[in-house]
Design a protein around this motif. Structure first.
Motif, mmCIF file in Angstrom:
data_model
loop_
_atom_site.group_PDB
_atom_site.id
_atom_site.type_symbol
_atom_site.label_atom_id
_atom_site.label_comp_id
_atom_site.label_asym_id
_atom_site.label_seq_id
_atom_site.Cartn_x
_atom_site.Cartn_y
_atom_site.Cartn_z
ATOM 1 N N GLN A 1 -3.370 9.962 16.158
ATOM 2 C CA GLN A 1 -3.999 9.700 17.185
ATOM 3 C C GLN A 1 -4.870 8.613 17.324
ATOM 4 N N GLY A 2 -5.189 7.884 18.429
ATOM 5 C CA GLY A 2 -6.177 6.423 18.485
ATOM 6 C C GLY A 2 -5.904 5.420 17.750
ATOM 7 N N VAL A 3 -4.691 4.978 17.812
ATOM 8 C CA VAL A 3 -4.353 3.736 16.941
ATOM 9 C C VAL A 3 -4.988 2.573 17.567
ATOM 10 N N ARG A 4 -5.537 1.650 16.968
ATOM 11 C CA ARG A 4 -6.353 0.693 17.718
ATOM 12 C C ARG A 4 -5.389 -0.815 17.218
ATOM 13 N N LEU A 5 -4.864 -0.760 16.130
ATOM 14 C CA LEU A 5 -4.246 -1.933 15.616
ATOM 15 C C LEU A 5 -3.207 -1.434 14.810
ATOM 16 N N VAL A 6 -1.894 -2.210 14.467
ATOM 17 C CA VAL A 6 -0.810 -1.935 13.600
ATOM 18 C C VAL A 6 -0.681 -3.164 12.974
ATOM 19 N N VAL A 7 -0.788 -3.171 11.731
ATOM 20 C CA VAL A 7 -0.402 -4.515 10.884
ATOM 21 C C VAL A 7 0.866 -4.224 10.071
ATOM 22 N N ILE A 8 1.825 -4.735 10.413
ATOM 23 C CA ILE A 8 3.039 -4.637 9.581
ATOM 24 C C ILE A 8 3.714 -5.710 8.973
ATOM 25 N N GLU A 9 4.218 -5.468 7.728
ATOM 26 C CA GLU A 9 5.014 -6.586 6.855
ATOM 27 C C GLU A 9 6.006 -7.294 7.584
ATOM 28 N N VAL B 1 0.695 -6.786 14.792
ATOM 29 C CA VAL B 1 0.631 -7.894 14.086
ATOM 30 C C VAL B 1 1.438 -8.060 12.876
ATOM 31 N N ASP B 2 2.279 -8.959 12.727
ATOM 32 C CA ASP B 2 3.134 -9.045 11.542
ATOM 33 C C ASP B 2 2.501 -10.036 10.430
ATOM 34 N N VAL B 3 2.741 -9.682 9.130
ATOM 35 C CA VAL B 3 2.089 -10.690 7.940
ATOM 36 C C VAL B 3 3.021 -10.949 6.957
ATOM 37 N N ASN B 4 3.219 -12.084 6.459
ATOM 38 C CA ASN B 4 4.300 -12.303 5.702
ATOM 39 C C ASN B 4 3.873 -11.960 4.429
ATOM 40 N N VAL B 5 4.703 -11.865 3.296
ATOM 41 C CA VAL B 5 4.592 -11.267 2.173
ATOM 42 C C VAL B 5 3.427 -12.037 1.298
ATOM 43 N N LYS B 6 3.547 -13.516 1.422
ATOM 44 C CA LYS B 6 2.789 -14.568 0.801
ATOM 45 C C LYS B 6 1.207 -14.224 1.121
ATOM 46 N N THR B 7 1.055 -14.159 2.531
ATOM 47 C CA THR B 7 -0.300 -13.878 3.064
ATOM 48 C C THR B 7 -0.656 -12.703 2.674
ATOM 49 N N LEU B 8 0.099 -11.632 2.719
ATOM 50 C CA LEU B 8 -0.411 -10.288 2.307
ATOM 51 C C LEU B 8 -0.864 -10.110 0.860
ATOM 52 N N LYS B 9 -0.023 -10.883 -0.166
ATOM 53 C CA LYS B 9 -0.491 -11.167 -1.517
ATOM 54 C C LYS B 9 -2.005 -11.975 -1.636
ATOM 55 N N LYS B 10 -1.989 -12.936 -0.876
ATOM 56 C CA LYS B 10 -3.013 -13.890 -1.027
ATOM 57 C C LYS B 10 -4.189 -13.163 -0.428
ATOM 58 N N PHE B 11 -4.148 -12.539 0.523
ATOM 59 C CA PHE B 11 -5.262 -11.626 1.098
ATOM 60 C C PHE B 11 -5.774 -10.503 -0.036
ATOM 61 N N ALA B 12 -4.756 -9.844 -0.613
ATOM 62 C CA ALA B 12 -5.006 -8.744 -1.476
ATOM 63 C C ALA B 12 -5.622 -9.368 -2.779
ATOM 64 N N THR B 13 -5.039 -10.281 -3.269
ATOM 65 C CA THR B 13 -5.290 -10.925 -4.728
ATOM 66 C C THR B 13 -5.970 -12.159 -4.983
ATOM 67 N N GLY B 14 -5.615 -13.170 -3.962
ATOM 68 C CA GLY B 14 -6.165 -14.559 -4.146
ATOM 69 C C GLY B 14 -4.947 -15.216 -4.636
ATOM 70 N N ASN B 15 -3.629 -14.571 -4.724
ATOM 71 C CA ASN B 15 -2.702 -15.244 -5.144
ATOM 72 C C ASN B 15 -1.444 -14.878 -4.381
ATOM 73 N N GLY B 16 -1.033 -15.990 -3.545
ATOM 74 C CA GLY B 16 0.081 -15.705 -2.735
ATOM 75 C C GLY B 16 1.466 -15.388 -3.536
ATOM 76 N N ASN B 17 1.625 -15.572 -4.784
ATOM 77 C CA ASN B 17 2.619 -15.231 -5.816
ATOM 78 C C ASN B 17 2.412 -14.142 -6.690
ATOM 79 N N ALA B 18 1.339 -13.447 -6.283
ATOM 80 C CA ALA B 18 0.854 -11.969 -7.181
ATOM 81 C C ALA B 18 2.351 -11.211 -7.190
ATOM 82 N N GLU B 19 2.080 -10.647 -8.369
ATOM 83 C CA GLU B 19 3.173 -9.379 -8.660
ATOM 84 C C GLU B 19 2.713 -8.192 -8.064
ATOM 85 N N LYS B 20 3.835 -7.147 -7.832
ATOM 86 C CA LYS B 20 3.279 -6.096 -7.122
ATOM 87 C C LYS B 20 2.451 -5.231 -7.878
ATOM 88 N N SER B 21 2.011 -5.238 -9.312
ATOM 89 C CA SER B 21 1.197 -4.489 -9.902
ATOM 90 C C SER B 21 0.032 -5.124 -9.628
#
Length: 196
Positions: free
Chosen positions: A75-83, A120-140
């Motif tokens: 309940q109470g979803v303020r925002l959904v961010v989807i790949e 809001v949708d976020v592409n995979v490269k941006t997701l990886k860059k946000f998470a790791t600083g590298n848009g080409n990061a591995e899943k690990s």
């Protein structure tokens, strides 16, 4: 699943790594009202497909996954961010999977938009860059980065959960619920927050 309505406090951000087999869902609650603000809730939902599935079988599988994802949301979803689903099918050998994933995302977005829940949708490269600083990061590397950011989260080395958590983290930081902890957490310039 919560509906946006006047007077109701919207207190969660949901990140979704959409998949029919094993969608990752991350729920981050507003720390101002969460009982355990530093423990995101992580879930996976899905079902395997099967060879020879026809149009009806594939469409019904999409619909069942749509329902599973909605039931996993609080309940109470303020925002959904989807790949984001890539604009072009990256692998023609898997055209039906691409179509099904696109159908799932479209169905989710329409449902949420009609209820005035920003998506809001976020592409995979941006997701990886946000998470790791590298848009080409591995899943690990994304898994390791999310384990470092959220040490109490039950990621369990599941890349769908870690991707969903990165998406929800970006949303929570965008809303000001959490401060960016690393320089690359500021990399949200290519995310179109639109009406979020």
């Amino acid at each position: 699943m919560g509906h946006s309505s006047a007077g109701k406090r919207m207190t969660t951000v949901v990140g979704i790594d959409p998949s029919l087999t094993d969608a990752g869902i991350a729920i981050i609650r507003d720390p101002a009202s969460a009982a355990t603000p530093n423990v995101p809730e992580l879930k996976n939902v899905g079902e395997p497909g099967f060879d020879g599935a026809d149009l009806i079988d594939r469409s019904m599988r999409v619909d069942r996954q749509f329902v599973r994802i909605l039931r996993a949301m609080p309940q109470g979803v303020r925002l959904v961010v989807i790949e984001e689903v890539p604009r072009n099918n990256p692998n023609p050998r898997f055209a039906s999977l691409y179509q099904e994933r696109s159908a799932l995302v479209t169905q989710l977005v329409v449902f949420l938009h009609k209820r005035k829940i920003p998506v809001v949708d976020v592409n995979v490269k941006t997701l990886k860059k946000f998470a790791t600083g590298n848009g080409n990061a591995e899943k690990s590397e994304v898994i390791a980065a999310m384990k470092s950011l959220w040490p109490h989260a039950a990621i369990n080395s599941n890349d769908n959960r870690s991707d969903a958590l990165a998406l929800a983290s970006a949303g929570a930081m965008h809303l000001g619920w959490y401060r960016p902890e690393a320089v690359h957490h500021h990399h949200q310039g290519s995310i179109n927050w639109g009406r979020a």
